[in-house]
Enzyme design. Sequence first.
Site, PDB file in Angstrom:
ATOM      1  CB  SER A 175      -0.888   0.021   1.245  1.00 59.47           C
ATOM      2  OG  SER A 175      -1.341   1.343   1.467  1.00 59.47           O
ATOM      3  CG  HIS A 215      -3.664  -1.619  -1.751  1.00 55.67           C
ATOM      4  ND1 HIS A 215      -4.722  -2.393  -2.146  1.00 55.67           N
ATOM      5  CD2 HIS A 215      -4.112  -0.835  -0.740  1.00 55.67           C
ATOM      6  CE1 HIS A 215      -5.782  -2.102  -1.385  1.00 55.67           C
ATOM      7  NE2 HIS A 215      -5.433  -1.165  -0.528  1.00 55.67           N
ATOM      8  CG  ASP A 263      -4.987   2.339   0.642  1.00 53.67           C
ATOM      9  OD1 ASP A 263      -3.949   1.992   1.235  1.00 53.67           O
ATOM     10  OD2 ASP A 263      -5.935   1.562   0.411  1.00 53.67           O
ATOM     11  CG  MET A 306      -8.350   6.989   1.961  1.00 55.52           C
ATOM     12  SD  MET A 306      -7.431   6.973   3.514  1.00 55.52           S
ATOM     13  CE  MET A 306      -6.777   5.296   3.478  1.00 55.52           C
ATOM     14  CG  HIS A 363      -9.074   0.049  -0.925  1.00 55.00           C
ATOM     15  ND1 HIS A 363      -8.553  -0.156   0.340  1.00 55.00           N
ATOM     16  CD2 HIS A 363     -10.427  -0.015  -0.800  1.00 55.00           C
ATOM     17  CE1 HIS A 363      -9.557  -0.348   1.191  1.00 55.00           C
ATOM     18  NE2 HIS A 363     -10.697  -0.270   0.514  1.00 55.00           N
ATOM     19  CG  MET A 417     -11.257   3.063   1.446  1.00 53.47           C
ATOM     20  SD  MET A 417      -9.748   2.955   2.422  1.00 53.47           S
ATOM     21  CE  MET A 417      -8.545   3.158   1.118  1.00 53.47           C
ATOM     22  CG  MET A 462     -11.538  -2.917   4.477  1.00 55.63           C
ATOM     23  SD  MET A 462     -10.009  -2.363   3.771  1.00 55.63           S
ATOM     24  CE  MET A 462      -9.347  -1.358   5.075  1.00 55.63           C
ATOM     25  CG  ASP A 522      -6.169  -3.069   2.788  1.00 58.32           C
ATOM     26  OD1 ASP A 522      -6.797  -2.298   2.049  1.00 58.32           O
ATOM     27  OD2 ASP A 522      -5.159  -2.728   3.427  1.00 58.32           O
ATOM     28  N   GLY A 579       1.187  -1.925   4.189  1.00 62.91           N
ATOM     29  CA  GLY A 579       1.818  -0.619   4.034  1.00 62.91           C
ATOM     30  C   GLY A 579       2.970  -0.493   5.020  1.00 62.91           C
TER      31      GLY A 579
HETATM   32  C1  DX5 Z   1      -6.495   1.572   5.193  1.00 65.05           C
HETATM   33  C2  DX5 Z   1      -5.985   1.129   3.828  1.00 65.05           C
HETATM   34  C3  DX5 Z   1      -4.936   0.064   3.938  1.00 65.05           C
HETATM   35  C4  DX5 Z   1      -3.701   0.534   4.710  1.00 65.05           C
HETATM   36  C5  DX5 Z   1      -2.781  -0.624   4.963  1.00 65.05           C
HETATM   37  O1  DX5 Z   1      -7.710   2.270   5.032  1.00 65.05           O
HETATM   38  O2  DX5 Z   1      -7.036   0.609   3.046  1.00 65.05           O
HETATM   39  O3  DX5 Z   1      -4.546  -0.333   2.613  1.00 65.05           O
HETATM   40  O4  DX5 Z   1      -3.027   1.523   3.978  1.00 65.05           O
HETATM   41  O5  DX5 Z   1      -1.709  -0.125   5.720  1.00 65.05           O
HETATM   42  P1  DX5 Z   1      -1.100  -1.003   6.920  1.00 65.05           P
HETATM   43  O6  DX5 Z   1      -0.534  -2.233   6.273  1.00 65.05           O
HETATM   44  O7  DX5 Z   1      -0.053  -0.110   7.529  1.00 65.05           O
HETATM   45  O8  DX5 Z   1      -2.238  -1.320   7.842  1.00 65.05           O
HETATM   46 ZN    ZN Z   2      -6.416  -0.333   1.152  1.00 64.24          ZN
END
Ligand code: DX5
Ligand code: ZN
Length: 220
Positions: free
Chosen positions: A10, A35, A37, A39, A68, A70, A139, A177, A199
């Site tokens: 991520s 990946h 993310d 947001m 992804h 969100m 998740m 994830d 991540g």
């Molecule tokens: C959270 C994201 C994840 C996150 C994972 O909302 O969807 O992809 O970045 O990061 P770690 O591995 O640090 O939990």
């Molecule tokens: Zn994610």
Amino acid sequence: MTDLIKISPSILSANFSKLGEEIISLDKAGADYIHVDVMDGHFVPNITIGPEVIKKLRPLTKKIFDVHLMISPVDKYIEAFSKAGADIITFHPEATENTSKTIDLIKKQQKKVGVSLKPKSSINLIKDHLNDIDLILIMSVEPGFGGQKFMPEVLEKLKDIKKILSEKKLKMDLEIDGGINFENCKLAKDAGANVLVSGSTIFKENSGNLKKNISLLRSN
Ligand code: DX5
Ligand code: ZN
């Protein structure tokens, strides 16, 4: 999709001041997917990047962009993320009024369709769509931030989905994830995940040795 373990780092945990270099490093370090993310500060309490950034990152690697979303609403942005270079577009059924319509919009763009469930969301939200999707993202943290603690209770949901997919003889990526590390990655694989998102473990462990951390997650 095969059951070989794939690693999808991520970029939320990457150094955003040099994101291009980080993408190239992840490519060289053996990432299977990247990946991304996305947001919007509305569906989740954080804001990251949009299609314009993905468009700039696209030419730097041939690796699959595992995007992804969100965000809510989501339908009106599907085309922009597709044109920017997303390969898999994963959305939250919790973020759209009509899951079938969102799936169709992604398919119309000839992209792979992923659906993601928050830790407390039931698999009933996706049960009727299993024949139309390519990836399920479970998740294991509340979406919004990297570096959170893994929620082991989601492993039951993962096992339930794996069982349903096997009964229906459906092959697709089962991705987990959130909070994945060297200790819990085996639990996730044993529960049925074949794609691990990470991540903070990948970017922070072993002084940020991406190649070592990716291979440790794959092999542990
Ligand atoms: C959270 C994201 C994840 C996150 C994972 O909302 O969807 O992809 O970045 O990061 P770690 O591995 O640090 O939990
Ligand atoms: Zn994610």
